[in-house]
Design a protein around this motif. Structure first.
Motif, PDB file in Angstrom:
ATOM      1  N   LEU A 182       0.830  -1.204   0.000  1.00 21.65           N
ATOM      2  CA  LEU A 182       0.000   0.000   0.000  1.00 21.65           C
ATOM      3  C   LEU A 182       0.865   1.256   0.000  1.00 21.65           C
ATOM      4  O   LEU A 182       0.552   2.234  -0.686  1.00 21.65           O
ATOM      5  N   LYS A 183       1.968   1.226   0.746  1.00 21.84           N
ATOM      6  CA  LYS A 183       2.892   2.366   0.771  1.00 21.84           C
ATOM      7  C   LYS A 183       3.474   2.612  -0.621  1.00 21.84           C
ATOM      8  O   LYS A 183       3.629   3.745  -1.058  1.00 21.84           O
ATOM      9  N   THR A 184       3.797   1.516  -1.313  1.00 23.80           N
ATOM     10  CA  THR A 184       4.340   1.628  -2.665  1.00 23.80           C
ATOM     11  C   THR A 184       3.323   2.267  -3.603  1.00 23.80           C
ATOM     12  O   THR A 184       3.669   3.080  -4.464  1.00 23.80           O
ATOM     13  N   LEU A 185       2.063   1.886  -3.436  1.00 31.26           N
ATOM     14  CA  LEU A 185       1.007   2.434  -4.285  1.00 31.26           C
ATOM     15  C   LEU A 185       0.797   3.932  -4.042  1.00 31.26           C
ATOM     16  O   LEU A 185       0.363   4.660  -4.937  1.00 31.26           O
ATOM     17  N   GLU A 186       1.090   4.378  -2.832  1.00 26.70           N
ATOM     18  CA  GLU A 186       0.918   5.791  -2.511  1.00 26.70           C
ATOM     19  C   GLU A 186       1.939   6.650  -3.262  1.00 26.70           C
ATOM     20  O   GLU A 186       1.695   7.828  -3.534  1.00 26.70           O
ATOM     21  N   ASN A 187       3.081   6.045  -3.620  1.00 31.63           N
ATOM     22  CA  ASN A 187       4.120   6.774  -4.335  1.00 31.63           C
ATOM     23  C   ASN A 187       4.756   5.845  -5.372  1.00 31.63           C
ATOM     24  O   ASN A 187       5.883   5.376  -5.198  1.00 31.63           O
ATOM     25  N   PRO A 188       4.047   5.543  -6.461  1.00 26.27           N
ATOM     26  CA  PRO A 188       4.533   4.593  -7.465  1.00 26.27           C
ATOM     27  C   PRO A 188       5.878   5.017  -8.064  1.00 26.27           C
ATOM     28  O   PRO A 188       6.074   6.193  -8.384  1.00 26.27           O
ATOM     29  N   ASP A 189       6.794   4.061  -8.209  1.00 24.35           N
ATOM     30  CA  ASP A 189       8.067   4.370  -8.845  1.00 24.35           C
ATOM     31  C   ASP A 189       7.940   4.199 -10.357  1.00 24.35           C
ATOM     32  O   ASP A 189       6.878   3.847 -10.874  1.00 24.35           O
ATOM     33  N   GLU A 190       9.025   4.448 -11.068  1.00 23.20           N
ATOM     34  CA  GLU A 190       8.985   4.397 -12.528  1.00 23.20           C
ATOM     35  C   GLU A 190       8.669   3.004 -13.058  1.00 23.20           C
ATOM     36  O   GLU A 190       7.997   2.848 -14.082  1.00 23.20           O
ATOM     37  N   GLN A 191       9.176   1.974 -12.360  1.00 21.97           N
ATOM     38  CA  GLN A 191       8.911   0.601 -12.792  1.00 21.97           C
ATOM     39  C   GLN A 191       7.420   0.310 -12.760  1.00 21.97           C
ATOM     40  O   GLN A 191       6.857  -0.253 -13.704  1.00 21.97           O
ATOM     41  N   MET A 192       6.771   0.733 -11.676  1.00 17.50           N
ATOM     42  CA  MET A 192       5.336   0.510 -11.572  1.00 17.50           C
ATOM     43  C   MET A 192       4.576   1.305 -12.621  1.00 17.50           C
ATOM     44  O   MET A 192       3.649   0.800 -13.265  1.00 17.50           O
ATOM     45  N   LYS A 193       4.982   2.547 -12.820  1.00 17.24           N
ATOM     46  CA  LYS A 193       4.294   3.387 -13.794  1.00 17.24           C
ATOM     47  C   LYS A 193       4.390   2.794 -15.195  1.00 17.24           C
ATOM     48  O   LYS A 193       3.423   2.803 -15.956  1.00 17.24           O
ATOM     49  N   ASP A 194       5.577   2.280 -15.528  1.00 19.86           N
ATOM     50  CA  ASP A 194       5.749   1.654 -16.841  1.00 19.86           C
ATOM     51  C   ASP A 194       4.866   0.416 -16.975  1.00 19.86           C
ATOM     52  O   ASP A 194       4.271   0.169 -18.025  1.00 19.86           O
ATOM     53  N   GLY A 195       4.804  -0.380 -15.881  1.00 15.20           N
ATOM     54  CA  GLY A 195       3.974  -1.578 -15.899  1.00 15.20           C
ATOM     55  C   GLY A 195       2.506  -1.244 -16.089  1.00 15.20           C
ATOM     56  O   GLY A 195       1.788  -1.906 -16.836  1.00 15.20           O
ATOM     57  N   ILE A 196       2.060  -0.183 -15.416  1.00 15.11           N
ATOM     58  CA  ILE A 196       0.664   0.243 -15.529  1.00 15.11           C
ATOM     59  C   ILE A 196       0.346   0.694 -16.948  1.00 15.11           C
ATOM     60  O   ILE A 196      -0.704   0.362 -17.516  1.00 15.11           O
ATOM     61  N   LYS A 197       1.278   1.443 -17.556  1.00 18.15           N
ATOM     62  CA  LYS A 197       1.076   1.911 -18.921  1.00 18.15           C
ATOM     63  C   LYS A 197       0.936   0.738 -19.894  1.00 18.15           C
ATOM     64  O   LYS A 197       0.096   0.755 -20.792  1.00 18.15           O
ATOM     65  N   GLN A 198       1.765  -0.282 -19.696  1.00 13.75           N
ATOM     66  CA  GLN A 198       1.698  -1.459 -20.557  1.00 13.75           C
ATOM     67  C   GLN A 198       0.362  -2.175 -20.397  1.00 13.75           C
ATOM     68  O   GLN A 198      -0.257  -2.614 -21.380  1.00 13.75           O
ATOM     69  N   GLN A 199      -0.095  -2.301 -19.142  1.00 10.98           N
ATOM     70  CA  GLN A 199      -1.360  -2.992 -18.900  1.00 10.98           C
ATOM     71  C   GLN A 199      -2.540  -2.189 -19.429  1.00 10.98           C
ATOM     72  O   GLN A 199      -3.504  -2.754 -19.954  1.00 10.98           O
ATOM     73  N   LEU A 200      -2.461  -0.871 -19.317  1.00 10.41           N
ATOM     74  CA  LEU A 200      -3.535  -0.037 -19.849  1.00 10.41           C
ATOM     75  C   LEU A 200      -3.628  -0.185 -21.367  1.00 10.41           C
ATOM     76  O   LEU A 200      -4.730  -0.236 -21.930  1.00 10.41           O
ATOM     77  N   LYS A 201      -2.483  -0.261 -21.997  1.00  6.57           N
ATOM     78  CA  LYS A 201      -2.478  -0.450 -23.442  1.00  6.57           C
ATOM     79  C   LYS A 201      -3.168  -1.758 -23.811  1.00  6.57           C
ATOM     80  O   LYS A 201      -3.962  -1.827 -24.758  1.00  6.57           O
ATOM     81  N   SER A 202      -2.879  -2.821 -23.026  1.00  5.07           N
ATOM     82  CA  SER A 202      -3.508  -4.120 -23.275  1.00  5.07           C
ATOM     83  C   SER A 202      -5.014  -4.040 -23.038  1.00  5.07           C
ATOM     84  O   SER A 202      -5.805  -4.617 -23.796  1.00  5.07           O
ATOM     85  N   MET A 203      -5.427  -3.342 -21.984  1.00  9.02           N
ATOM     86  CA  MET A 203      -6.844  -3.194 -21.678  1.00  9.02           C
ATOM     87  C   MET A 203      -7.576  -2.467 -22.796  1.00  9.02           C
ATOM     88  O   MET A 203      -8.666  -2.863 -23.223  1.00  9.02           O
ATOM     89  N   HIS A 204      -6.983  -1.376 -23.268  1.00 11.43           N
ATOM     90  CA  HIS A 204      -7.624  -0.573 -24.310  1.00 11.43           C
ATOM     91  C   HIS A 204      -7.699  -1.340 -25.630  1.00 11.43           C
ATOM     92  O   HIS A 204      -8.687  -1.214 -26.365  1.00 11.43           O
ATOM     93  N   THR A 205      -6.661  -2.126 -25.900  1.00 13.90           N
ATOM     94  CA  THR A 205      -6.680  -2.948 -27.111  1.00 13.90           C
ATOM     95  C   THR A 205      -7.791  -3.987 -27.021  1.00 13.90           C
ATOM     96  O   THR A 205      -8.554  -4.199 -27.975  1.00 13.90           O
ATOM     97  N   TYR A 206      -7.887  -4.627 -25.860  1.00 14.57           N
ATOM     98  CA  TYR A 206      -8.948  -5.614 -25.632  1.00 14.57           C
ATOM     99  C   TYR A 206     -10.310  -4.990 -25.877  1.00 14.57           C
ATOM    100  O   TYR A 206     -11.167  -5.551 -26.563  1.00 14.57           O
ATOM    101  N   ALA A 207     -10.519  -3.800 -25.312  1.00 14.03           N
ATOM    102  CA  ALA A 207     -11.823  -3.135 -25.441  1.00 14.03           C
ATOM    103  C   ALA A 207     -12.156  -2.837 -26.902  1.00 14.03           C
ATOM    104  O   ALA A 207     -13.274  -3.087 -27.365  1.00 14.03           O
ATOM    105  N   SER A 208     -11.191  -2.297 -27.637  1.00 12.41           N
ATOM    106  CA  SER A 208     -11.458  -1.929 -29.023  1.00 12.41           C
ATOM    107  C   SER A 208     -11.721  -3.155 -29.904  1.00 12.41           C
ATOM    108  O   SER A 208     -12.558  -3.110 -30.806  1.00 12.41           O
ATOM    109  N   LYS A 209     -11.022  -4.250 -29.611  1.00 14.43           N
ATOM    110  CA  LYS A 209     -11.200  -5.464 -30.405  1.00 14.43           C
ATOM    111  C   LYS A 209     -12.516  -6.171 -30.080  1.00 14.43           C
ATOM    112  O   LYS A 209     -13.148  -6.782 -30.943  1.00 14.43           O
TER     113      LYS A 209
END
Length: 227
Positions: free
Chosen positions: A157-184
């Protein structure tokens, strides 16, 4: 005891969107927030009518590993993790994934992080409750295991309060997958099936099968049977 998600940073992201299971990649979110469809701000699709008396509480399974669970409250069918609204007309059933798909279409980094925070806080409450129960039973082994999980969850939870670059990159990748799923999946959001006369077998001629590898959808015939 509810299933908890005490995992690594990237592992948590994968868990949040994992169960891109059938539909074959239907994303199975845990409880993200989003102003989508008829969801009222919650990731959980909200029913638009009553559950069908003959279907509510029933489970169905196919040889293609497709499972359908009809909820007790409202016209919601959990299809291999995805949430579809349904309506029954005689021997025909209509499924609609539109609200579920819209959740992923409208997902943002902020919403995803916020939902992981909500999950972590809920886990902490559950863990603290389970620790007290284990203590009351004198079960030291279980208590120590739960205390370790509690410590890990609080750190997460502490990590989520201040996400580091690794987490931010991971989130961006997952969002891209989510948006692709939705459009398809949008063109395949609505599909129907036919019950046999005893309503113990359901045939869906054009079941939307999403392949995560190719990121394409193929409509295929499946048959699910009541368990």
């Amino acid at each position: 005891m509810k299933q908890r998600k005490v995992v690594s940073m990237i592992g948590a992201l994968v868990l949040i969107i994992s169960a891109v299971v059938l539909i074959t990649g239907c994303y199975q979110p845990n409880s993200n927030k989003g102003n989508t469809g008829n969801n009222g701000g919650s990731l959980e699709v909200q029913p638009t009518g009553k559950a069908d008396p003959a279907l509510k509480g029933t489970s169905w399974k196919s040889t293609a590993d497709v499972s359908i669970e009809f909820t007790e409250n409202g016209n919601i069918a959990n299809i291999s993790g995805a949430q579809a609204l349904y309506t029954v007309e005689g021997e025909k059933i209509n499924f609609d994934l539109s609200s579920y798909i819209a959740i992923f279409k409208n997902m943002t980094e902020a919403k995803l992080i916020q939902e992981m925070k909500v999950d972590a806080k809920e886990d902490i409450v559950e863990l603290e409750k389970d620790i007290k129960e284990a203590e009351g039973k004198g079960d030291e082994q279980t208590k120590k295991k739960l205390e370790k999980e509690l410590e890990e969850t609080k750190e997460w939870l502490k990590t989520l309060e201040n996400p580091d670059e690794q987490m931010k990159d991971g989130i961006k990748q997952q969002l891209k997958s989510m948006h692709t799923y939705a459009s398809k999946m949008e063109p395949y959001a609505k599909f129907d099936g036919i019950f046999d006369s005893e309503k113990t077998k359901l045939t869906i001629e054009k079941f939307p099968n999403y392949d995560r590898g190719t990121e394409e959808v193929i409509a295929k015939k499946i048959v699910v049977e009541k368990k």
